[in-house]
Enzyme design. Structure first.
Site, PDB file in Angstrom:
ATOM      1  CD  GLU A 193       5.463  15.622 -23.338  1.00 27.54           C
ATOM      2  OE1 GLU A 193       4.544  16.642 -22.709  1.00 27.54           O
ATOM      3  OE2 GLU A 193       4.767  14.639 -23.300  1.00 27.54           O
ATOM      4  CD  GLU A 223      -5.305  15.707 -15.896  1.00 23.65           C
ATOM      5  OE1 GLU A 223      -4.509  15.291 -15.708  1.00 23.65           O
ATOM      6  OE2 GLU A 223      -6.070  15.410 -16.650  1.00 23.65           O
ATOM      7  CE  LYS A 225      -1.751  13.078 -14.770  1.00 27.89           C
ATOM      8  NZ  LYS A 225      -2.169  13.837 -16.335  1.00 27.89           N
ATOM      9  CE  LYS A 257       3.969  17.161 -14.854  1.00 28.37           C
ATOM     10  NZ  LYS A 257       4.102  15.725 -15.494  1.00 28.37           N
ATOM     11  CG  HIS A 271      -2.854   9.505 -24.965  1.00 27.89           C
ATOM     12  ND1 HIS A 271      -3.404   9.838 -23.883  1.00 27.89           N
ATOM     13  CD2 HIS A 271      -1.488   9.765 -24.821  1.00 27.89           C
ATOM     14  CE1 HIS A 271      -2.567  10.430 -22.899  1.00 27.89           C
ATOM     15  NE2 HIS A 271      -1.142  10.295 -23.630  1.00 27.89           N
ATOM     16  CG  HIS A 280       4.088   9.811 -24.729  1.00 22.03           C
ATOM     17  ND1 HIS A 280       3.003   9.591 -24.488  1.00 22.03           N
ATOM     18  CD2 HIS A 280       4.568  11.230 -23.973  1.00 22.03           C
ATOM     19  CE1 HIS A 280       2.498  10.503 -23.969  1.00 22.03           C
ATOM     20  NE2 HIS A 280       3.270  11.415 -23.685  1.00 22.03           N
ATOM     21  NE  ARG A 305      -4.051  -2.061   1.964  1.00 24.26           N
ATOM     22  CZ  ARG A 305      -3.860  -3.029   2.829  1.00 24.26           C
ATOM     23  NH1 ARG A 305      -2.923  -3.126   3.723  1.00 24.26           N
ATOM     24  NH2 ARG A 305      -4.686  -4.079   2.466  1.00 24.26           N
ATOM     25  CG  ASN A 339      -3.368  15.840 -20.060  1.00 26.59           C
ATOM     26  OD1 ASN A 339      -2.345  14.757 -19.941  1.00 26.59           O
ATOM     27  ND2 ASN A 339      -4.198  16.025 -19.313  1.00 26.59           N
ATOM     28  NE  ARG A 383      -0.610  16.293 -13.165  1.00 27.99           N
ATOM     29  CZ  ARG A 383       0.058  15.570 -12.618  1.00 27.99           C
ATOM     30  NH1 ARG A 383       0.045  15.664 -11.234  1.00 27.99           N
ATOM     31  NH2 ARG A 383       1.172  14.998 -13.042  1.00 27.99           N
ATOM     32  CG  HIS A 400      -0.624  14.716 -23.932  1.00 27.53           C
ATOM     33  ND1 HIS A 400      -0.029  15.739 -23.942  1.00 27.53           N
ATOM     34  CD2 HIS A 400       0.279  13.827 -23.212  1.00 27.53           C
ATOM     35  CE1 HIS A 400       1.267  15.767 -23.290  1.00 27.53           C
ATOM     36  NE2 HIS A 400       1.418  14.594 -23.026  1.00 27.53           N
TER      37      HIS A 400
HETATM   38  P1  NAD Z   1      11.052   5.223 -22.486  1.00 30.31           P
HETATM   39  O1  NAD Z   1      10.974   5.341 -21.246  1.00 30.31           O
HETATM   40  O2  NAD Z   1      10.578   4.109 -23.491  1.00 30.31           O
HETATM   41  O3  NAD Z   1      12.730   5.576 -22.987  1.00 30.31           O
HETATM   42  C1  NAD Z   1      12.935   5.715 -24.458  1.00 30.31           C
HETATM   43  C2  NAD Z   1      14.422   4.721 -24.755  1.00 30.31           C
HETATM   44  O4  NAD Z   1      15.313   5.480 -24.413  1.00 30.31           O
HETATM   45  C3  NAD Z   1      14.175   3.479 -24.061  1.00 30.31           C
HETATM   46  O5  NAD Z   1      14.668   2.446 -25.000  1.00 30.31           O
HETATM   47  C4  NAD Z   1      15.104   3.559 -22.942  1.00 30.31           C
HETATM   48  O6  NAD Z   1      15.610   2.451 -22.440  1.00 30.31           O
HETATM   49  C5  NAD Z   1      16.179   4.585 -23.556  1.00 30.31           C
HETATM   50  N1  NAD Z   1      17.027   5.311 -22.746  1.00 30.31           N
HETATM   51  C6  NAD Z   1      16.457   5.928 -21.434  1.00 30.31           C
HETATM   52  N2  NAD Z   1      17.705   6.520 -20.989  1.00 30.31           N
HETATM   53  C7  NAD Z   1      18.784   6.460 -22.108  1.00 30.31           C
HETATM   54  C8  NAD Z   1      19.935   7.026 -22.036  1.00 30.31           C
HETATM   55  N3  NAD Z   1      20.152   8.030 -21.197  1.00 30.31           N
HETATM   56  N4  NAD Z   1      20.711   6.898 -23.091  1.00 30.31           N
HETATM   57  C9  NAD Z   1      20.233   6.000 -24.139  1.00 30.31           C
HETATM   58  N5  NAD Z   1      18.939   5.259 -24.133  1.00 30.31           N
HETATM   59  C10 NAD Z   1      18.207   5.615 -23.016  1.00 30.31           C
HETATM   60  O7  NAD Z   1      10.389   6.491 -23.036  1.00 30.31           O
HETATM   61  P2  NAD Z   1      10.268   8.040 -22.544  1.00 30.31           P
HETATM   62  O8  NAD Z   1       9.859   9.059 -23.642  1.00 30.31           O
HETATM   63  O9  NAD Z   1      11.217   8.509 -21.596  1.00 30.31           O
HETATM   64  O10 NAD Z   1       8.902   8.087 -21.797  1.00 30.31           O
HETATM   65  C11 NAD Z   1       7.719   7.938 -22.505  1.00 30.31           C
HETATM   66  C12 NAD Z   1       6.644   7.440 -21.341  1.00 30.31           C
HETATM   67  O11 NAD Z   1       6.482   8.342 -20.442  1.00 30.31           O
HETATM   68  C13 NAD Z   1       5.089   6.690 -22.118  1.00 30.31           C
HETATM   69  O12 NAD Z   1       4.853   5.750 -21.591  1.00 30.31           O
HETATM   70  C14 NAD Z   1       4.428   8.092 -21.523  1.00 30.31           C
HETATM   71  O13 NAD Z   1       3.111   7.694 -21.435  1.00 30.31           O
HETATM   72  C15 NAD Z   1       5.035   8.384 -20.115  1.00 30.31           C
HETATM   73  N6  NAD Z   1       4.696   9.756 -19.600  1.00 30.31           N
HETATM   74  C16 NAD Z   1       4.307   9.869 -18.425  1.00 30.31           C
HETATM   75  C17 NAD Z   1       3.947  11.212 -17.888  1.00 30.31           C
HETATM   76  C18 NAD Z   1       3.636  11.239 -16.488  1.00 30.31           C
HETATM   77  O14 NAD Z   1       3.253  12.342 -16.278  1.00 30.31           O
HETATM   78  N7  NAD Z   1       3.772  10.176 -15.745  1.00 30.31           N
HETATM   79  C19 NAD Z   1       4.286  12.147 -18.709  1.00 30.31           C
HETATM   80  C20 NAD Z   1       4.834  12.085 -20.048  1.00 30.31           C
HETATM   81  C21 NAD Z   1       4.935  10.753 -20.597  1.00 30.31           C
HETATM   82  N1  GLY Z   2       2.006  14.690 -18.251  1.00 31.92           N
HETATM   83  C1  GLY Z   2       0.848  15.138 -18.009  1.00 31.92           C
HETATM   84  C2  GLY Z   2       0.777  15.467 -16.346  1.00 31.92           C
HETATM   85  O1  GLY Z   2       1.482  14.955 -15.788  1.00 31.92           O
HETATM   86  O2  GLY Z   2      -0.404  15.670 -16.190  1.00 31.92           O
END
Ligand code: NAD
Ligand code: GLY
Length: 361
Positions: free
Chosen positions: A183, A235, A141, A225, A250, A263, A119, A243, A239, A246
């Site tokens: 972003e 949100e 998130k 942010k 999405h 993404h 939890r 998006n 907040r 997005h």
């Molecule tokens: P990812 O985590 O898939 O990373 C992209 C690629 O880069 C992967 O293959 C990873 O292993 C590689 N990598 C990571 N760091 C590296 C480095 N320093 N050098 C070389 N390679 C490296 O993709 P991302 O773009 O980081 O994240 C996308 C995800 O984030 C999506 O699932 C999206 O939904 C999520 N997201 C979440 C929020 C939130 O608020 N929580 C906001 C935006 C996006």
């Molecule tokens: N990336 C959207 C949020 O964090 O709300």
């Protein structure tokens, strides 16, 4: 090193930004932690695992490693369970701390596991992609994808610290830099017109990771942010503006299959579509739409959406957390630097969706 503070009802924590932060990770582990679970993937572990282990071992605490497969396609229940398997097999207790080392996929899954293991245990975000440094590691998130919709299962759960090492961006593929910059420019579009102009003026320095420019972009993005999530952690209002682009993005990700477009690429293209919709419904000038298109293209993101078919687009967009009572709602811009959250006018939306193209995936 600079620090941005995040204050939300769910937790207050620092974001440390600077070169070499990986070597100082021990500073983010609380004295009363009973063990540390490092969660990463083979790609990031091969690059930075050794350094991070050395830094965490300096705490003198038991360290376990949980490796997840790399990629958006693995952001699901099966992979999430690997984290619970590792935590339980090693009998980690409630005072253990999880460290998520990787991009947004690792951060979102590590955070969700931390939110639900016993939890809730504490966790530290160590984002290693530009996108995760400017967005996903901040604000709490967490979650996974469902085949029917992106990020549909998850929790709001704040980390106890975010450690951003700007040096790690040097190993990122150029395509990932472009996706992260989408972003970055988003913040300018929704809340800070001056920052958008600064991005227009510094696009080459940003793409080549010129240290001063990229550090400023990360810091400003985190400040903006942090401001938004401190006003509205869960949100219920403001907040939602984060998006921007997005809902379209999405739909692209789900419609083409997760991982076909990054993404950030889908969000970049979605921002251009959202700007076009803003022009039709909010009075955003066509000159501003062209600035959004030009900067999105200049950072290296696609600006031409895929042809999913209008009905499929709408079907995909309906599986969106912003949909209320079946009504599609969008973040729209009356002008650059200001955002509103509104229901879409169906005719205007169809018009935007018809401007698509066939892409091979
Ligand atoms: P990812 O985590 O898939 O990373 C992209 C690629 O880069 C992967 O293959 C990873 O292993 C590689 N990598 C990571 N760091 C590296 C480095 N320093 N050098 C070389 N390679 C490296 O993709 P991302 O773009 O980081 O994240 C996308 C995800 O984030 C999506 O699932 C999206 O939904 C999520 N997201 C979440 C929020 C939130 O608020 N929580 C906001 C935006 C996006
Ligand atoms: N990336 C959207 C949020 O964090 O709300």
């Amino acid at each position: 090193m600079s620090t941005v503070q995040v204050d939300t009802p769910g937790g207050s924590y620092p974001i440390h930004i600077g070169a070499g932060r990986l070597d100082l990770l021990a500073q983010s582990i609380p004295d009363d932690a009973t063990a540390i679970a490092l969660v990463s993937n083979p790609t990031v572990d091969a690059l930075y695992g050794q350094r991070v282990r050395a830094a965490l071992e300096a705490t003198g605490k038991r360290l376990i490693f949980i490796e997840l497969p790399d990629g958006e396609a693995h952001k699901n229940w099966e992979t999430l369970n690997l984290i619970f398997d590792g935590l339980l097999q090693n009998r980690l207790d409630r005072k253990a701390v999880l460290v998520a080392l990787g991009g947004g996929v690792i951060g979102d899954m590590g955070g969700f596991a931390a939110a639900s293991y016993m939890r809730g245990i504490r966790f530290v975000q160590v984002p290693t992609t530009l996108l995760s440094q400017v967005d996903s590691s901040v604000g709490g998130k967490t979650g996974i994808n469902h085949p029917l919709g992106k990020n549909m299962v998850g929790a709001f759960y704040q980390p106890i610290a975010v450690e951003i090492d700007t040096d790690v961006l040097k190993t990122l593929p150029a395509r990932e830099i472009s996706a992260g910059l989408a972003e970055v420019i988003k913040y300018g579009l929704i809340i800070d017109a001056d920052f958008f102009v600064w991005c227009e003026q510094n696009v080459d320095a940003l793409r080549t990771l010129e240290p001063q420019a990229i550090t400023y972009a990360i810091q400003r993005s985190c400040e903006l942010k942090a401001y938004v999530v401190s006003q509205d952690e869960r949100e219920s209002g403001l907040r939602a503006i984060l998006n921007f682009g997005h809902t379209f993005g999405h739909a692209i990700e789900a419609g083409l299959g997760y991982g076909a477009w990054l993404h950030g690429e889908a969000v970049g293209c979605g921002m251009v579509q959202a700007a076009e919709l803003s022009a039709l419904t909010m009075g955003l000038t066509s000159a501003s739409v062209e600035r959004v298109r030009a900067l999105t293209q200049a950072i290296g993101c696609p600006v031409q959406p895929p042809d999913l078919g209008v009905d499929r687009w709408i079907e995909l967009m309906q599986v969106d957390k912003k949909t209320e009572g079946g009504k599609l709602r969008f973040v729209l811009l009356p002008e650059i630097g200001q955002a509103r959250f509104e229901a879409a006018e169906p005719d205007a939306l169809r018009h935007v969706l018809e401007k698509t193209t066939i892409v091979q995936v």
